[in-house]
Design a protein around this motif. Structure first.
Motif, PDB file in Angstrom:
ATOM      1  N   SER A   1       0.492 -20.748 -12.022  1.00  0.00           N
ATOM      2  CA  SER A   1       0.755 -19.657 -10.997  1.00  0.00           C
ATOM      3  C   SER A   1       1.178 -20.511  -9.747  1.00  0.00           C
ATOM      4  N   SER A   2       1.844 -21.295  -9.913  1.00  0.00           N
ATOM      5  CA  SER A   2       2.311 -21.941  -8.702  1.00  0.00           C
ATOM      6  C   SER A   2       3.808 -21.359  -8.309  1.00  0.00           C
ATOM      7  N   VAL A   3       3.943 -21.876  -6.956  1.00  0.00           N
ATOM      8  CA  VAL A   3       5.445 -21.404  -6.449  1.00  0.00           C
ATOM      9  C   VAL A   3       6.149 -22.608  -5.890  1.00  0.00           C
ATOM     10  N   SER A   4       7.355 -22.859  -6.183  1.00  0.00           N
ATOM     11  CA  SER A   4       8.061 -24.010  -5.550  1.00  0.00           C
ATOM     12  C   SER A   4       9.033 -23.330  -4.633  1.00  0.00           C
ATOM     13  N   VAL A   5       9.160 -24.387  -3.558  1.00  0.00           N
ATOM     14  CA  VAL A   5      10.144 -23.937  -2.286  1.00  0.00           C
ATOM     15  C   VAL A   5      11.214 -25.278  -2.458  1.00  0.00           C
ATOM     16  N   MET A   6      12.593 -24.826  -2.622  1.00  0.00           N
ATOM     17  CA  MET A   6      13.509 -25.653  -2.825  1.00  0.00           C
ATOM     18  C   MET A   6      14.389 -25.944  -1.230  1.00  0.00           C
ATOM     19  N   LEU A   7      14.336 -27.314  -0.750  1.00  0.00           N
ATOM     20  CA  LEU A   7      15.030 -27.481   0.362  1.00  0.00           C
ATOM     21  C   LEU A   7      16.454 -27.789   0.406  1.00  0.00           C
ATOM     22  N   ASP A   8      17.123 -27.545   1.453  1.00  0.00           N
ATOM     23  CA  ASP A   8      18.597 -27.930   1.581  1.00  0.00           C
ATOM     24  C   ASP A   8      18.755 -29.440   1.106  1.00  0.00           C
ATOM     25  N   ASP A   9      18.067 -30.233   1.099  1.00  0.00           N
ATOM     26  CA  ASP A   9      18.277 -31.803   0.615  1.00  0.00           C
ATOM     27  C   ASP A   9      17.778 -31.950  -0.597  1.00  0.00           C
ATOM     28  N   ASP A  10      17.769 -30.719  -1.504  1.00  0.00           N
ATOM     29  CA  ASP A  10      17.329 -30.859  -2.705  1.00  0.00           C
ATOM     30  C   ASP A  10      16.046 -31.423  -3.090  1.00  0.00           C
ATOM     31  N   ARG A  11      15.095 -31.534  -2.238  1.00  0.00           N
ATOM     32  CA  ARG A  11      13.783 -31.825  -2.411  1.00  0.00           C
ATOM     33  C   ARG A  11      13.113 -30.385  -2.917  1.00  0.00           C
ATOM     34  N   GLN A  12      11.825 -30.387  -3.706  1.00  0.00           N
ATOM     35  CA  GLN A  12      11.426 -29.599  -4.094  1.00  0.00           C
ATOM     36  C   GLN A  12       9.884 -29.652  -3.885  1.00  0.00           C
ATOM     37  N   PHE A  13       8.972 -28.811  -3.105  1.00  0.00           N
ATOM     38  CA  PHE A  13       7.651 -28.602  -3.154  1.00  0.00           C
ATOM     39  C   PHE A  13       6.778 -27.539  -3.778  1.00  0.00           C
ATOM     40  N   SER A  14       5.896 -27.839  -4.435  1.00  0.00           N
ATOM     41  CA  SER A  14       5.227 -26.768  -5.147  1.00  0.00           C
ATOM     42  C   SER A  14       3.517 -26.518  -4.557  1.00  0.00           C
ATOM     43  N   ALA A  15       3.167 -25.473  -4.821  1.00  0.00           N
ATOM     44  CA  ALA A  15       1.745 -25.154  -4.113  1.00  0.00           C
ATOM     45  C   ALA A  15       1.298 -23.700  -5.009  1.00  0.00           C
ATOM     46  N   GLN A  16      -0.050 -23.640  -4.944  1.00  0.00           N
ATOM     47  CA  GLN A  16      -0.447 -22.418  -5.543  1.00  0.00           C
ATOM     48  C   GLN A  16      -0.186 -21.187  -4.909  1.00  0.00           C
ATOM     49  N   HIS A  17       0.173 -21.485  -3.316  1.00  0.00           N
ATOM     50  CA  HIS A  17       0.568 -20.034  -2.506  1.00  0.00           C
ATOM     51  C   HIS A  17       1.590 -20.717  -1.333  1.00  0.00           C
ATOM     52  N   VAL A  18       2.480 -19.750  -1.204  1.00  0.00           N
ATOM     53  CA  VAL A  18       3.800 -19.889  -0.168  1.00  0.00           C
ATOM     54  C   VAL A  18       3.409 -18.796   0.567  1.00  0.00           C
ATOM     55  N   VAL A  19       3.586 -19.112   1.972  1.00  0.00           N
ATOM     56  CA  VAL A  19       3.394 -18.098   2.958  1.00  0.00           C
ATOM     57  C   VAL A  19       4.878 -18.137   3.626  1.00  0.00           C
ATOM     58  N   VAL A  20       5.513 -16.737   3.714  1.00  0.00           N
ATOM     59  CA  VAL A  20       6.853 -16.797   4.131  1.00  0.00           C
ATOM     60  C   VAL A  20       6.750 -16.456   5.565  1.00  0.00           C
ATOM     61  N   ALA A  21       6.991 -16.906   6.637  1.00  0.00           N
ATOM     62  CA  ALA A  21       6.570 -16.683   8.187  1.00  0.00           C
ATOM     63  C   ALA A  21       7.925 -16.973   8.704  1.00  0.00           C
ATOM     64  N   ALA A  22       9.053 -16.547   8.230  1.00  0.00           N
ATOM     65  CA  ALA A  22      10.492 -17.225   8.787  1.00  0.00           C
ATOM     66  C   ALA A  22      11.041 -16.114   9.389  1.00  0.00           C
ATOM     67  N   GLY A  23      10.326 -15.230   9.785  1.00  0.00           N
ATOM     68  CA  GLY A  23      11.122 -14.134  10.502  1.00  0.00           C
ATOM     69  C   GLY A  23      12.117 -13.416   9.860  1.00  0.00           C
ATOM     70  N   LEU A  24      13.623 -13.388  10.714  1.00  0.00           N
ATOM     71  CA  LEU A  24      14.468 -12.817   9.821  1.00  0.00           C
ATOM     72  C   LEU A  24      15.082 -13.579   8.883  1.00  0.00           C
ATOM     73  N   GLY A  25      14.886 -14.862   8.817  1.00  0.00           N
ATOM     74  CA  GLY A  25      15.008 -15.749   7.719  1.00  0.00           C
ATOM     75  C   GLY A  25      14.078 -15.513   6.314  1.00  0.00           C
ATOM     76  N   THR A  26      13.314 -14.508   6.478  1.00  0.00           N
ATOM     77  CA  THR A  26      12.524 -13.913   5.298  1.00  0.00           C
ATOM     78  C   THR A  26      13.413 -13.410   4.221  1.00  0.00           C
ATOM     79  N   THR A  27      14.576 -12.639   4.914  1.00  0.00           N
ATOM     80  CA  THR A  27      15.204 -11.922   3.617  1.00  0.00           C
ATOM     81  C   THR A  27      16.086 -13.152   2.952  1.00  0.00           C
ATOM     82  N   THR A  28      16.306 -14.082   3.463  1.00  0.00           N
ATOM     83  CA  THR A  28      17.326 -15.114   2.715  1.00  0.00           C
ATOM     84  C   THR A  28      16.417 -15.455   1.406  1.00  0.00           C
TER      85      THR A  28
END
Length: 378
Positions: A179-206
Motif C-alpha cells: 500500500s506504499s507510495v513512492s515519490v521520485m526526485l529530480d536528483d533520482d532519489r526515491q522516498f516511500s511512505a504509506q501516504h503521500v499528501v500532494v499540496a503543491a498548488g499548481l504543481g499538483t497537475t504535474t
C-alpha cells in the motif's frame, strides 16, 4: 527515519498539513522544491478573513480562524499579524443591502460584524472618499505575512521530530509494493511512505494530471511606508462577484495596511493566462479601483507591483481529501485566494481523514472525488 507520510509542497497549505500530521503521531517528511513559503504563498495578500459566498465556505473560514487564534497565541510576533478588521465598503444602495445581509450571516455565526453609517465612515477611516453608501465592519479579521509563517511552520515540523527536505522537486509518484507510495526526485532519489499528501498548488497537475486545478492570475502592488494613515483592511463589496471584462479580467478593490506602514493593493482575477508577467492594463485597473475608494492613493508612491497564479478549482472550493483512484495519495489544493485563511482547517480536516477520524466540519464539499466519474477517470 522512514516516514509514515510525505507531504509534497512547502507553501502554507503543505507546511500546515505537515505540522498537523506530525503532531498527530505520523512521522512526516515535507519536501519543498525551493524554500518553505517562497512560492504561491509569497505572492498573495495574506488575509485571515471570513468569506461567505457559500455556507460551506463560511464553515471552513470560521473553523480555520478559530485555529489561527490559537496559532497566533502560541507564536507571538511571528508573521506580522495585525487584527485590522475588514471594512466591506458599499458604493451604492444595492451593495449596502448585500453588506447588511453579510453582517447578519456573520453575526448569526458569532463572528462580530456591524453596519457603519455613511456619516460615521469618515471618522472610522478618514482616507475613504465621501459619498459612499456605508459599510460593514468585521472586527475579527486580520492581515498576516504568509511567507514567514510558512517558514516557521516548517521549522516547527523539525522541532517536533519531522523531516524537511528543501531544494528538490518531486517529479513523479509511483504506487509501490503493498500500500506504499513512492515519490521520485529530480536528483533520482526515491522516498516511500504509506501516504503521500500532494499540496503543491499548481504543481499538483504535474504529478496528478487528472486533478482539475488551474491557474487564476492576480495582480498586486505595494506602496512606500505611510504609517498611521489606514487602520482597516478596505474591501469593495464587488469582491468575489467576478464581474469580468471581455478579456476575462475581474477587479475589486482590496487594500491592506501592513505592519510596516505600507499599503498592499489588490486585487484581480483572470483566467486563461500562462505567465506571471505584470499586465499594465490589469495593474492599472487594480489601482484605479482602489483609488476610487481611497483617493489619496493617487498621490502615494507605489514601489512595486507583481502578479501570481492562484490554484483554483472548477467549483471554487478547495480539494481536501483522498484521491479516489490512487490508494495512499491525498490532495490539498485549489484554495485560490483563501489558502492562508483556510490553511489550518485544511490541515486539521486532512489529518482527521487520513487517520480515519470524524472531521470537525463536513468534509463532503471538499472531497476530490466530486470531480470524478466512474472507476478510473474524471
Amino acid at each position: 527515519m522512514q516516514p509514515d507520510v510525505i507531504v509534497v509542497g512547502g507553501g502554507i497549505i503543505g507546511a500546515s498539513c505537515a505540522v498537523s500530521l506530525q503532531q498527530a503521531g505520523m512521522r512526516t517528511l515535507l519536501i519543498e522544491a525551493a524554500q518553505p513559503g517562497c512560492g504561491i504563498t509569497a505572492a498573495g495578500m495574506g488575509h485571515l478573513v471570513a468569506l461567505d459566498e457559500s455556507v460551506q465556505e463560511l464553515d471552513l473560514c470560521l473553523f480555520s480562524l478559530k485555529l489561527w487564534r490559537d496559532w497566533v497565541d502560541q507564536h507571538p510576533g511571528i508573521g506580522q499579524v495585525v487584527q485590522t478588521g475588514t471594512l466591506w465598503v458599499a458604493e451604492n444602495d444595492a451593495q449596502l443591502i448585500e453588506a447588511q445581509q453579510r453582517a447578519e450571516r456573520l453575526n448569526q455565526r458569532q463572528w462580530q460584524a456591524e453596519v457603519i453609517r455613511p456619516e460615521d465612515l469618515s471618522q472610522l477611516e478618514p482616507a475613504l472618499r465621501q459619498g459612499l453608501a456605508g459599510a460593514v465592519r468585521v472586527t475579527g479579521d486580520s492581515v498576516v505575512y504568509p511567507p514567514v509563517i510558512a517558514y516557521r511552520m516548517a521549522h516547527d515540523l523539525v522541532q517536533l521530530g519531522g523531516q524537511l527536505l528543501c531544494g528538490q522537486r518531486v517529479n513523479s509518484l509511483r504506487q509501490g509494493s503493498g500500500s506504499s507510495v513512492s515519490v521520485m526526485l529530480d536528483d533520482d532519489r526515491q522516498f516511500s511512505a504509506q501516504h503521500v499528501v500532494v499540496a503543491a498548488g499548481l504543481g499538483t497537475t504535474t504529478l496528478l494530471p487528472e486533478i482539475p486545478v488551474f491557474p487564476r492570475k492576480g495582480h498586486l502592488a505595494i506602496t512606500d511606508r505611510y504609517p498611521g494613515r489606514l487602520r482597516h483592511q478596505i474591501v469593495s463589496m464587488d469582491y468575489g462577484q467576478h464581474n469580468m471584462t471581455e478579456d476575462g479580467l475581474s477587479v475589486a478593490a482590496n487594500v491592506q495596511p501592513r505592519a510596516t506602514g505600507q499599503w498592499l493593493i489588490g486585487s484581480s482575477r483572470q483566467d486563461g493566462q500562462s505567465d506571471t508577467q505584470v499586465s499594465p492594463v490589469a495593474i492599472g485597473a487594480v489601482l484605479q479601483s482602489a483609488i476610487r475608494l481611497l483617493p489619496c492613493l493617487a498621490t502615494m508612491h507605489v514601489i512595486r507591483s507583481w502578479a501570481g497564479m492562484r490554484p483554483a478549482s472548477p467549483d471554487g472550493q478547495p480539494m481536501i481529501g483522498a484521491h479516489p483512484h490512487r490508494p495512499g495519495v491525498w490532495i490539498a489544493t485549489g484554495h485560490e485566494g483563501l489558502g492562508v485563511t483556510t490553511a489550518l482547517a485544511t490541515a486539521d480536516m486532512l489529518t482527521s481523514q487520513l487517520l480515519g477520524k470524524t472531521t470537525a466540519i463536513d468534509a463532503a464539499p471538499y472531497t476530490p472525488s466530486r470531480f470524478f466519474n466512474g472507476v478510473t477517470g474524471r
